[in-house]
Design a protein around this motif. Sequence first.
Motif, PDB file in Angstrom:
ATOM      1  N   GLU A 145     -18.903   0.137  24.625  1.00 52.01           N
ATOM      2  CA  GLU A 145     -18.260  -0.513  23.470  1.00 52.01           C
ATOM      3  C   GLU A 145     -17.605  -1.829  23.866  1.00 52.01           C
ATOM      4  O   GLU A 145     -17.715  -2.831  23.151  1.00 52.01           O
ATOM      5  N   GLU A 146     -16.936  -1.826  25.014  1.00 45.09           N
ATOM      6  CA  GLU A 146     -16.279  -3.041  25.484  1.00 45.09           C
ATOM      7  C   GLU A 146     -17.308  -4.129  25.789  1.00 45.09           C
ATOM      8  O   GLU A 146     -17.101  -5.300  25.480  1.00 45.09           O
ATOM      9  N   ARG A 147     -18.439  -3.729  26.387  1.00 46.97           N
ATOM     10  CA  ARG A 147     -19.480  -4.709  26.714  1.00 46.97           C
ATOM     11  C   ARG A 147     -20.125  -5.277  25.442  1.00 46.97           C
ATOM     12  O   ARG A 147     -20.490  -6.453  25.410  1.00 46.97           O
ATOM     13  N   TYR A 148     -20.250  -4.441  24.423  1.00 50.58           N
ATOM     14  CA  TYR A 148     -20.764  -4.908  23.128  1.00 50.58           C
ATOM     15  C   TYR A 148     -19.797  -5.951  22.545  1.00 50.58           C
ATOM     16  O   TYR A 148     -20.214  -7.013  22.067  1.00 50.58           O
ATOM     17  N   THR A 149     -18.496  -5.671  22.639  1.00 53.68           N
ATOM     18  CA  THR A 149     -17.476  -6.624  22.173  1.00 53.68           C
ATOM     19  C   THR A 149     -17.539  -7.917  22.992  1.00 53.68           C
ATOM     20  O   THR A 149     -17.426  -9.014  22.437  1.00 53.68           O
ATOM     21  N   LEU A 150     -17.760  -7.791  24.307  1.00 51.12           N
ATOM     22  CA  LEU A 150     -17.880  -8.961  25.178  1.00 51.12           C
ATOM     23  C   LEU A 150     -19.089  -9.811  24.766  1.00 51.12           C
ATOM     24  O   LEU A 150     -18.999 -11.043  24.706  1.00 51.12           O
ATOM     25  N   ALA A 151     -20.207  -9.147  24.449  1.00 48.11           N
ATOM     26  CA  ALA A 151     -21.411  -9.872  24.008  1.00 48.11           C
ATOM     27  C   ALA A 151     -21.112 -10.659  22.728  1.00 48.11           C
ATOM     28  O   ALA A 151     -21.507 -11.824  22.595  1.00 48.11           O
ATOM     29  N   LYS A 152     -20.384 -10.031  21.797  1.00 51.33           N
ATOM     30  CA  LYS A 152     -20.023 -10.729  20.548  1.00 51.33           C
ATOM     31  C   LYS A 152     -19.091 -11.912  20.850  1.00 51.33           C
ATOM     32  O   LYS A 152     -19.201 -12.959  20.211  1.00 51.33           O
ATOM     33  N   PHE A 153     -18.215 -11.738  21.824  1.00 55.78           N
ATOM     34  CA  PHE A 153     -17.320 -12.826  22.247  1.00 55.78           C
ATOM     35  C   PHE A 153     -18.162 -14.012  22.743  1.00 55.78           C
ATOM     36  O   PHE A 153     -17.926 -15.162  22.361  1.00 55.78           O
ATOM     37  N   PHE A 154     -19.160 -13.715  23.595  1.00 56.96           N
ATOM     38  CA  PHE A 154     -20.027 -14.779  24.123  1.00 56.96           C
ATOM     39  C   PHE A 154     -20.776 -15.495  22.991  1.00 56.96           C
ATOM     40  O   PHE A 154     -20.920 -16.713  23.018  1.00 56.96           O
ATOM     41  N   LEU A 155     -21.240 -14.731  22.008  1.00 55.52           N
ATOM     42  CA  LEU A 155     -21.947 -15.344  20.871  1.00 55.52           C
ATOM     43  C   LEU A 155     -21.043 -16.315  20.122  1.00 55.52           C
ATOM     44  O   LEU A 155     -21.463 -17.406  19.748  1.00 55.52           O
ATOM     45  N   GLU A 156     -19.793 -15.891  19.910  1.00 62.62           N
ATOM     46  CA  GLU A 156     -18.824 -16.757  19.219  1.00 62.62           C
ATOM     47  C   GLU A 156     -18.586 -18.048  19.994  1.00 62.62           C
ATOM     48  O   GLU A 156     -18.302 -19.091  19.402  1.00 62.62           O
ATOM     49  N   LYS A 157     -18.714 -17.974  21.323  1.00 64.69           N
ATOM     50  CA  LYS A 157     -18.481 -19.149  22.167  1.00 64.69           C
ATOM     51  C   LYS A 157     -19.768 -19.952  22.369  1.00 64.69           C
ATOM     52  O   LYS A 157     -19.780 -20.910  23.154  1.00 64.69           O
ATOM     53  N   GLY A 158     -20.862 -19.524  21.722  1.00 61.79           N
ATOM     54  CA  GLY A 158     -22.134 -20.240  21.863  1.00 61.79           C
ATOM     55  C   GLY A 158     -22.858 -19.939  23.163  1.00 61.79           C
ATOM     56  O   GLY A 158     -23.780 -20.654  23.568  1.00 61.79           O
ATOM     57  N   LYS A 159     -22.446 -18.865  23.856  1.00 59.84           N
ATOM     58  CA  LYS A 159     -23.091 -18.490  25.128  1.00 59.84           C
ATOM     59  C   LYS A 159     -24.108 -17.379  24.854  1.00 59.84           C
ATOM     60  O   LYS A 159     -23.950 -16.236  25.305  1.00 59.84           O
ATOM     61  N   ASP A 160     -25.145 -17.742  24.100  1.00 61.59           N
ATOM     62  CA  ASP A 160     -26.134 -16.755  23.642  1.00 61.59           C
ATOM     63  C   ASP A 160     -26.862 -16.070  24.796  1.00 61.59           C
ATOM     64  O   ASP A 160     -27.144 -14.877  24.736  1.00 61.59           O
ATOM     65  N   ALA A 161     -27.187 -16.823  25.845  1.00 60.48           N
ATOM     66  CA  ALA A 161     -27.923 -16.243  26.981  1.00 60.48           C
ATOM     67  C   ALA A 161     -27.102 -15.143  27.649  1.00 60.48           C
ATOM     68  O   ALA A 161     -27.633 -14.075  27.988  1.00 60.48           O
TER      69      ALA A 161
END
Length: 200
Positions: A145-161
């Motif tokens: 769950e935390e890693r899923y939240t981290l992935a969403k954080f990266f998306l918000e920052k434009g770090k899609d890769a």
Amino acid sequence: MVTQVFNKRDLDKVQNEIVSVINPTKKVNDLRRQVEFADTFQNRINLADALYEIGDYKSGIGEYEIALKGNYTSDPGVVKKLLEGYYQTNEYQKVIFCAEHISKRSDFKGSRSQFLYGLALEEEGKSEEAEKNLKPIDQRYSNYEERYTLAKFFLEKGKDADAKEILSEIVLESQHMSKPNRNRYRGVVNDVKKLLTSLS
């Protein structure tokens, strides 16, 4: 053949556990009475834990604070619980305050406490510091769950890769989960798959 003697004390314990599940406030009331009878550190902690179990974070926080009496260096375990409660009640500056008291401990790095600290920093507009504290949660075969939240954080920052890498790893790991874990993490794995599909 070993026969287990099931004595009255065991029976009482099982009955109490069943009652706690059916009526969780009974457990809280019983623990309140224990605190009234003997106001000890452990009785306060037990009461606070029970309040968290029923989602009453505000009251639980109050009990943990009384138990610590402002001495945030005395019990790191209680500070972690306080940090969790402050996060659940959106008191982000207090999350940061608690985290800074336990951040030098070896068990802080990569812990849920550090992750919540990172989320609190993000809420306070400190994105770079936030990222530094969120990334250590990305450990294989855990913290889905935390890693899923981290992935969403990266998306918000434009770090899609970076986001895609985490999401792909979770999907891959989910194929090797034990049956209990597959059931336990089904919801988050489905969310991960949906998000990953939307990115491709």
